[in-house]
Design an enzyme around this catalytic site. Structure first.
Site, PDB file in Angstrom:
ATOM      1  N   ASP A  58      55.482 -13.892 -10.007  1.00 46.92           N
ATOM      2  CA  ASP A  58      55.245 -12.811  -9.047  1.00 46.92           C
ATOM      3  C   ASP A  58      53.843 -12.243  -9.278  1.00 46.92           C
ATOM      4  OD1 ASP A  58      57.219 -10.774  -7.274  1.00 46.92           O
ATOM      5  OD2 ASP A  58      55.422  -9.838  -8.130  1.00 46.92           O
ATOM      6  N   ILE A  59      53.053 -12.164  -8.209  1.00 46.15           N
ATOM      7  CA  ILE A  59      51.694 -11.621  -8.339  1.00 46.15           C
ATOM      8  C   ILE A  59      51.789 -10.121  -8.643  1.00 46.15           C
ATOM      9  CG2 ILE A  59      49.473 -11.255  -7.170  1.00 46.15           C
ATOM     10  CD1 ILE A  59      50.080 -13.726  -5.461  1.00 46.15           C
ATOM     11  N   GLU A 101      55.112 -12.262  -2.327  1.00 47.84           N
ATOM     12  CA  GLU A 101      54.198 -12.732  -3.382  1.00 47.84           C
ATOM     13  C   GLU A 101      54.975 -13.374  -4.514  1.00 47.84           C
ATOM     14  OE1 GLU A 101      55.631  -9.975  -3.315  1.00 47.84           O
ATOM     15  OE2 GLU A 101      55.199  -8.623  -4.981  1.00 47.84           O
TER      16      GLU A 101
END
Ligand SMILES: Nc1nc2c(ncn2[C@@H]2O[C@H](COP(=O)(O)OP(=O)(O)OP(=O)(O)O)[C@@H](O)[C@H]2O)c(=O)[nH]1
Length: 177
Positions: A58-59, A101
């Site tokens: 996950d960004i 994301e």
């Protein structure tokens, strides 16, 4: 032979290629052109018998990236990260964008040192994407290994719990469930 479809005259060859295109679109993420969530879950379901590793990525602070650099730059970050990771991953892995994301990797086997090395590599690759001077992208990663008899959704759930720990421990790191 010619078919008429919505006013278009199509050959069998045309229909086959339209069908192939539609099938591809159903399993591909429109933005990054990697596999989508649907494909990833179907693949996991069909490959439950052998050991495997799941990485959820996950960004970090993606909302801030969008807010500060614009939604287009946010989209570009998703595309760049996907491309970097797709090149770095082993051929026998499956890489998908689950949504927003969040990304997932299915890695055949449950080799812990290998999963740790790959996680380190993915953390470093994210930092090669520059947002501004002295400011790069970072990601957090949750890793889980399939336990015997464990259902695929449980394996993902444990990876998600590990990701949560990585986020809560300061981000830009990986945790193993
Ligand atoms: N540019 C862009 N943004 C998206 C896309 N899909 C989701 N988002 C945005 O991604 C952001 C995700 O924000 P959050 O869920 O708060 O997560 P975060 O800011 O990364 O925070 P942490 O995960 O806690 O580090 C939201 O602002 C969404 O609007 C997309 O396809 N493109």
């Amino acid at each position: 032979m010619l078919f008429t479809c919505y006013g278009l005259k199509l050959t069998i060859g045309d229909l086959t290629s339209v069908q192939q295109q539609l099938s591809k679109e159903l399993i591909t993420d429109y933005l990054t052109q990697i596999a989508n969530r649907q494909f990833f879950y179907q693949y996991m379901q069909k490959n439950q018998s052998a050991p495997y590793t799941i990485l959820l990525i996950d960004i970090d602070f993606f909302k801030v990236i969008n807010d500060q650099f614009g939604h287009d730059r946010g989209d570009q970050v998703l595309i760049e990260l996907s491309s970097l990771y797709a090149k770095a991953l082993p051929n026998n892995s499956v890489f998908a964008r689950l949504g927003g994301e969040e990304f997932a990797i299915y890695l055949p086997g449950d080799n812990r040192p290998k999963a740790c090395d790959l996680s380190e590599q993915l953390l470093s690759l994210a930092h090669t994407i520059e947002l501004a001077a002295n400011r790069t992208v970072s990601v957090s990663i949750g890793v889980s290994f399939k336990a015997p008899e464990e259902a695929f959704n449980e394996v993902v759930k444990r990876a998600d719990q590990a990701l949560y720990k990585a986020k809560n421990s300061g981000r830009s790191q990986y945790y193993i469930a």
